[in-house]
Design an enzyme around this catalytic site. Structure first.
Site, PDB file in Angstrom:
ATOM      1  CB  CYS A 149      46.385  30.460  14.311  1.00 30.25           C
ATOM      2  SG  CYS A 149      48.133  30.242  13.860  1.00 30.25           S
ATOM      3  CG  HIS A 179      45.836  25.750  15.093  1.00 34.96           C
ATOM      4  ND1 HIS A 179      45.115  26.258  14.045  1.00 34.96           N
ATOM      5  CD2 HIS A 179      47.113  26.177  14.921  1.00 34.96           C
ATOM      6  CE1 HIS A 179      45.914  26.964  13.262  1.00 34.96           C
ATOM      7  NE2 HIS A 179      47.129  26.935  13.768  1.00 34.96           N
ATOM      8  CD  GLU A 224      41.887  24.588  14.468  1.00 35.58           C
ATOM      9  OE1 GLU A 224      42.671  25.002  13.589  1.00 35.58           O
ATOM     10  OE2 GLU A 224      41.630  25.214  15.524  1.00 35.58           O
TER      11      GLU A 224
END
Length: 202
Positions: free
Chosen positions: A80, A182, A184
């Site tokens: 990001c 992202h 994750e």
């Protein structure tokens, strides 16, 4: 013991990415110490917020110079805002120097759609990269951003997404990688990307 250093410079959402890495069985260490980054097998640079604030914090801590010294010696992944900091400069609020590891700049997304761009969007893969190995075309990942990277070299772009115009979604250059989205927060596809990063050789 080998580990992936997650850079703590005051602007990253460290918990979610750390949890994802630990879920994959990857040994991590959250640190803002230059020596820990130098000893790590790989470095992950997270980030949320504004480009100038993050760039200033990297400079005031001296971590910008540490990251530049380690680039080319070991894999580095920016996520990001962490990806945006890899570029030459950012134009959010004021023009501000980045790390210069990826040629180009970070500017506001030029789209008729609502900003910030929040939610799931599909990837168009290009320029085969080990970071995205095992992903299928039109893999969906999670974005939160109003600014994006504009690269000097299309060969540095390993994935794009569409949000009105085509946007740079992921980059790779000389062992330095970046994901605007992202991983994750991107389910199985994101975990595959983090697993791939954990398996890259210095």
């Amino acid at each position: 013991m080998s580990y992936i250093a997650i850079v703590d410079y005051g602007v990253g959402n460290l918990k979610s990415v750390t949890n994802a890495m630990q879920y994959l069985g990857l040994n991590t260490k959250i640190t803002g110490e230059a020596g820990e980054l130098e000893r790590a097998n790989a470095i992950l640079l997270p980030g949320v917020g504004a480009f100038p604030d993050a760039a200033d914090k990297l400079r005031t801590t001296g971590l910008d110079q540490t990251l530049l010294a380690q680039a080319g010696k070991k894999p580095i992944l920016g996520i990001c805002l962490g990806m945006q900091l890899l570029f030459d400069r950012g134009e959010e609020g004021r023009t501000c120097k980045g790390l210069g590891l990826v040629g180009g700049y970070v500017g506001r997304i030029c789209t008729g759609y609502k900003l910030p761009h929040i939610g799931w969007n599909s990837l168009r893969l290009q320029n085969n990269s080990p970071l995205l190995a095992g992903l299928s075309e039109d893999t969906w990942v999670y974005f939160v951003h109003s600014f994006c990277g504009y690269t000097e070299r299309e060969e540095d772009v390993i994935a794009r997404t569409e949000y009105g115009p085509s946007l740079v979604a992921a980059v790779a250059r000389n062992g330095v990688y970046g994901c605007q989205f992202h991983p994750e927060k991107s389910g199985e596809a994101g975990l595959q990307i983090l697993k791939n990063f954990g398996g890259l050789n210095p």
